[in-house]
Write an enzyme that holds these catalytic residues in place. Structure first.
Site, PDB file in Angstrom:
ATOM      1  N   GLY A   1       2.337   4.831   1.034  1.00 47.13           N
ATOM      2  CA  GLY A   1       2.532   5.411   2.360  1.00 47.13           C
ATOM      3  C   GLY A   1       3.696   4.758   3.068  1.00 47.13           C
ATOM      4  O   GLY A   1       4.407   3.940   2.484  1.00 47.13           O
TER       5      GLY A   1
ATOM      6  N   ALA B   1       0.838  -1.203   0.000  1.00 48.24           N
ATOM      7  CA  ALA B   1       0.000   0.000   0.000  1.00 48.24           C
ATOM      8  C   ALA B   1       0.870   1.249   0.000  1.00 48.24           C
ATOM      9  O   ALA B   1       1.941   1.263   0.612  1.00 48.24           O
ATOM     10  CB  ALA B   1      -0.908  -0.001   1.228  1.00 48.24           C
TER      11      ALA B   1
ATOM     12  N   ASP C   1     -13.746   1.173  10.217  1.00 49.72           N
ATOM     13  CA  ASP C   1     -14.257  -0.147  10.576  1.00 49.72           C
ATOM     14  C   ASP C   1     -13.310  -1.187   9.965  1.00 49.72           C
ATOM     15  O   ASP C   1     -12.855  -1.032   8.837  1.00 49.72           O
ATOM     16  CB  ASP C   1     -15.660  -0.308   9.980  1.00 49.72           C
ATOM     17  CG  ASP C   1     -16.400  -1.491  10.559  1.00 49.72           C
ATOM     18  OD1 ASP C   1     -15.959  -2.024  11.600  1.00 49.72           O
ATOM     19  OD2 ASP C   1     -17.433  -1.873   9.981  1.00 49.72           O
TER      20      ASP C   1
HETATM   21  N1  LIG Z   1      -7.178   2.156   5.814  1.00 50.57           N
HETATM   22  C1  LIG Z   1      -6.021   2.499   5.217  1.00 50.57           C
HETATM   23  N2  LIG Z   1      -6.041   3.109   4.008  1.00 50.57           N
HETATM   24  C2  LIG Z   1      -4.884   3.449   3.393  1.00 50.57           C
HETATM   25  N3  LIG Z   1      -3.668   3.213   3.894  1.00 50.57           N
HETATM   26  C3  LIG Z   1      -3.580   2.598   5.091  1.00 50.57           C
HETATM   27  C4  LIG Z   1      -4.734   2.211   5.805  1.00 50.57           C
HETATM   28  N4  LIG Z   1      -4.342   1.623   6.947  1.00 50.57           N
HETATM   29  C5  LIG Z   1      -2.985   1.655   6.930  1.00 50.57           C
HETATM   30  N5  LIG Z   1      -2.507   2.245   5.819  1.00 50.57           N
HETATM   31  C6  LIG Z   1      -1.084   2.473   5.454  1.00 50.57           C
HETATM   32  O1  LIG Z   1      -0.276   1.501   6.106  1.00 50.57           O
HETATM   33  C7  LIG Z   1       0.586   2.116   7.073  1.00 50.57           C
HETATM   34  C8  LIG Z   1       0.688   1.235   8.297  1.00 50.57           C
HETATM   35  O2  LIG Z   1      -0.586   0.968   8.818  1.00 50.57           O
HETATM   36  P1  LIG Z   1      -0.944   1.230  10.354  1.00 50.57           P
HETATM   37  O3  LIG Z   1      -2.349   0.804  10.581  1.00 50.57           O
HETATM   38  O4  LIG Z   1      -0.620   2.636  10.705  1.00 50.57           O
HETATM   39  O5  LIG Z   1       0.003   0.200  11.111  1.00 50.57           O
HETATM   40  P2  LIG Z   1       1.269   0.404  12.051  1.00 50.57           P
HETATM   41  O6  LIG Z   1       0.716   0.234  13.434  1.00 50.57           O
HETATM   42  O7  LIG Z   1       2.159  -0.690  11.658  1.00 50.57           O
HETATM   43  O8  LIG Z   1       1.821   1.756  11.820  1.00 50.57           O
HETATM   44  C9  LIG Z   1      -0.031   3.485   7.330  1.00 50.57           C
HETATM   45  O9  LIG Z   1       0.905   4.419   7.763  1.00 50.57           O
HETATM   46  C10 LIG Z   1      -0.608   3.828   5.962  1.00 50.57           C
HETATM   47  O10 LIG Z   1       0.372   4.326   5.114  1.00 50.57           O
END
Ligand SMILES: Nc1ncnc2c1ncn2[C@@H]1O[C@H](COP(=O)(O)OP(=O)(O)O)[C@@H](O)[C@H]1O
Ligand SMILES: [Mg+2]
Length: 577
Positions: free
Chosen positions: A323, A321, A377
C-alpha cells in the site's frame, strides 16, 4: 560498595500475596461492572453502558498501580531488584496455580514487573513467558456451557428445545413476545437444511452484553457437524426482543469482530470461555477472543506469544506493508502473520500538522470509544526487540531514517520503543486495483456505510481517502488512520457558499472564512477517488453523505443524547423486519 540490606523474613511471600490480592481485586471489580451491564441492558440505560465500557478499561491500570503502591513499603529499596522478583514469581505461581483465570493472573504479574523494570524484550527472570497457557486445563467449554438436548425429531421437539433455551436466560425486563420469538426461531431452524436436524445446542452460560445488544452464543450439534448458533437480543421499549438468529461462522465472527468494543460477559474461567468461542470461530485468533471478552491485556500477551512463536517457527522477515506509504506512520508486516506494526514517524510529511502526543491521543480516543465494527482495534507495545536479521534491509533503513527516535539498532538487535499492532487488512486502494467489478461495487457501497456507522457513534474519520480503509476477509470495510479522526460533535458541517454570495469573482482561494473544524461535505466527492460506474453506485446509495444536512441531523441526534442503533448483522437477519 555496601551490601543491600537483607530482605526481611517473609517479604517475598508477603509481596506475592499482595500481588495476588491486587489481581483478585481487579477481577472482583471487573465482575461487578459486568453484573451492572446486565442492569443497564434491562433498564435501557445506554449512556451508562457507554460510560462503563470506557470505565472498565481503566480498572486494570489502576489495579497495577495499586499493587505497586502496596509493594513499595514491603520491598522498599529492593523493589527493583531483579533477583528478588524471580523468587516472587515462583511464590506467586504457587498461589495462582488452581485459579480458573491463572493465565490472566500471569499477565497481571508481568504488567507489574514490566512497569517497574521498563523491560526491553522479555525477561524470563521477572515475568512469565512460554506456553500460551499454564496447565492442562479441562476440556473446552467445561463449566462455561449448558447443553440443551432435543427429545425427538419432530417439530414439537425443536420448539420445546428453543423454549427451554430462552427460558434459561431470564431477564428482569421480561420477554416482549416469548411465544412469538420461540416460534420465529424455530421457523428459521426448520428452514435450514442442517439446523432442522439439530440434536442439541451447547450454549455459553454468560450473556454477552455490548452497546444496545445482548447475545446468546452457542453451537448446535447436527448430523452434518457443528453449527454456530447466536441469538441477538435487543430491548427497544423495556422488554427483551429476539432480534436475530445467526447460523454461520462468518456472521458470528463479525459480531465478535476486532473492530468492535469489548463485551461484558460474566466468567470465572475466561480461558474455558475463550476456548469454547474458538471452537465456534476457529479462524479467529485467540488473542482477539480474549480482547472480545474484555481481557485485552491478556489478549495482548497472547498476541505477543503468537508473534514470538511465528518468528521461531518460520523464516519470515519484517517487510514494508503493501500500500501507500504513510505520512504519519511507518507500517510494516510479516508476510505470514495477519498483523501490521505501526511506528509513529519522527517528522510528518506536509500537510500534517499534528504532534506525536496528538496522534497517541487519537488512538486512545478510539480505544475507549464505541468502535462500531468500523474502527480497527490497536494494541500498544513498548520496548520490543527483535533480531536484526529478521528485518528486510529496505524496511530497516526506512525505519531508521523516518523514526530514529523510536527505532534503534543495538548490535544485532533492533529495539522499538513504541508501536501499535493492528489486524492486517487489504488497503482499499490496493483492493480496488484487482477486485472483480461486483466485489469493487460492494466495497464502495460498504465504504459509505462505514461513514454512516461512524457518524452513528459520533465519529468523523477525518482523512477519508480509500487508502485509509482496509477490507477484511469478510469483505467488510474498516478504517485505520486515526490522526485526523475526531468527534462528530466537534465538527462544523457547512455548505459551500454560492460564488455570487461572498466568493469574489475570479478569486483562486475562497474568501469566506474556513475554521479549523469546518467541513464541506460537497467536497467529499474529490476525496473518494472513485470514478465512472463506481462513483455512480456510490452516489446512488450514499449521495446523502455529500449534503451537510445528513451530518447536521446526526449531530442533532447526538446532542439529544440518543444512542443510535448499529446492528452487527444484516437487516435480512432481523426476525421482525
Ligand atoms: N491495519 C492495516 N492493515 C493493512 N495495511 C495497513 C493497516 N494500517 C495501515 N496500513 C497501510 O499503511 C498505510 C499508512 O497507514 P496509516 O494508518 O494510514 O498512517 P498515515 O496516517 O501515516 O497515513 C496505509 O495507507 C495502508 O497502506
Ligand atoms: Mg493514511
Amino acid at each position: 560498595m555496601s551490601e543491600p540490606a537483607p530482605i526481611p523474613d517473609g517479604a517475598i511471600p508477603q509481596a506475592a500475596d499482595l500481588i495476588h490480592e491486587a489481581f483478585a481485586d481487579w477481577r472482583d471489580r471487573f465482575g461487578a461492572i459486568t453484573t451492572i451491564a446486565r442492569r443497564h441492558f434491562e433498564g435501557r440505560d445506554w449512556q451508562a453502558m457507554q460510560r462503563d465500557s470506557a470505565r472498565r478499561l481503566d480498572l486494570y491500570g489502576e489495579a497495577v498501580g495499586e499493587a505497586i503502591a502496596l509493594l513499595t513499603p514491603v520491598l522498599r529499596e529492593r523493589l527493583e531488584e531483579r533477583a528478588l522478583w524471580g523468587g516472587m514469581r515462583d511464590a506467586y505461581a504457587a498461589r495462582i496455580r488452581d485459579r480458573g483465570d491463572a493465565g490472566l493472573a500471569e499477565t497481571f504479574f508481568n504488567s507489574i514487573s514490566r512497569r517497574l523494570f521498563r523491560t526491553i524484550g522479555v525477561e524470563p527472570r521477572v515475568e512469565f513467558v512460554g506456553p500460551p497457557e499454564p496447565g492442562a486445563g479441562p476440556a473446552a467449554g467445561a463449566g462455561v456451557t449448558i447443553t440443551f438436548r432435543r427429545e425427538g425429531e419432530d417439530a414439537a421437539s425443536l420448539v420445546h428445545l428453543v423454549r427451554s433455551l430462552l427460558k434459561h436466560y431470564e431477564f428482569a425486563a421480561g420477554w416482549d413476545d416469548f411465544d412469538g420469538d420461540a416460534r420465529r426461531i424455530t421457523g428459521l431452524l426448520e428452514a435450514d437444511p442442517a439446523a432442522r436436524r439439530l440434536e442439541a445446542i451447547d450454549m455459553a452460560l454468560p450473556v454477552f452484553f455490548r452497546g444496545k445488544g445482548a447475545y446468546l452464543v452457542g453451537r448446535a450439534h447436527t448430523p452434518a457437524g457443528p453449527l454456530p448458533f447466536l441469538l441477538a437480543l435487543v430491548n427497544p421499549d423495556g422488554k427483551v426482543v429476539v432480534d436475530a438468529l445467526l447460523l454461520t461462522e462468518d456472521e458470528v465472527s463479525i459480531v465478535f469482530s476486532f473492530a468492535r468494543s469489548y463485551f461484558f460477559a460474566e466468567m470465572e474461567r475466561p480461558r474455558d470461555l475463550v476456548e469454547f468461542l474458538a471452537a465456534i470461530m476457529p479462524r479467529k485468533p485467540i488473542a482477539e477472543l480474549y480482547n472480545a471478552v474484555g481481557c485485552d491485556k491478556h489478549g495482548k500477551t497472547m498476541l505477543y506469544r503468537t508473534l514470538l512463536h511465528h518468528l521461531e517457527t518460520t523464516d519470515d522477515r519484517f517487510v514494508v506493508a503493501p500500500g501507500q506509504r504513510g505520512m504519519v506512520m511507518c507500517v510494516f508486516a510479516l508476510p505470514g502473520l495477519d498483523v501490521v506494526f505501526k511506528v509513529i514517524r519522527d517528522q510528518f510529511a506536509a500537510p500534517k500538522t499534528v504532534t506525536h502526543e496528538e496522534v497517541r491521543e487519537k488512538y486512545r480516543l478510539v480505544f475507549r470509544h464505541d468502535r462500531a465494527g468500523r474502527l480497527v482495534d490497536a494494541q500498544e507495545f513498548e520496548h520490543l526487540t527483535f533480531d536484526r536479521a529478521r528485518f528486510d534491509p529496505d524496511l530497516l533503513a526506512m525505519l531508521l531514517d523516518l523514526a530514529p527516535s523510536t527505532v534503534s539498532v543495538a548490535g544485532d538487535r533492533v529495539v522499538i520503543r513504541h508501536l501499535y499492532t493492528e489486524r492486517r487488512l487489504t488497503p482499499l486502494d490496493v483492493y480496488l486495483k484487482s477486485a472483480p467489478p461486483e466485489k469493487a461495487r460492494l466495497a464502495v457501497l460498504d465504504y459509505g456505510q462505514v461513514l454512516r456507522d461512524l457518524a452513528a457513534t459520533n465519529i468523523f474519520p477525518g482523512d477519508m481517502l480509500p487508502k485509509n480503509f482496509g477490507v477484511s476477509r469478510h469483505g467488510r470495510l474498516i478504517f485505520y488512520d486515526y490522526d485526523e479522526l475526531c468527534l462528530l460533535s466537534d465538527c462544523r458541517f457547512r455548505y459551500l457558499p454560492a460564488p455570487s454570495e461572498d466568493w469574489e469573482e475570479g478569486a483562486a482561494e475562497p474568501s469566506f472564512h474556513v475554521g479549523e473544524k469546518d467541513i464541506f461535505p460537497e467536497e467529499f466527492r474529490a476525496f473518494l477517488g472513485f470514478r465512472g460506474a463506481l462513483l455512480e453506485e456510490f452516489l446512488k446509495a450514499h449521495g446523502a453523505l455529500l449534503d451537510a444536512r445528513f451530518w447536521n441531523e446526526m449531530q442533532e441526534r447526538h446532542r439529544r443524547g440518543e444512542v443510535v442503533d448499529i446492528y452487527p448483522y444484516g437487516t435480512v437477519r432481523r426476525l421482525r423486519e
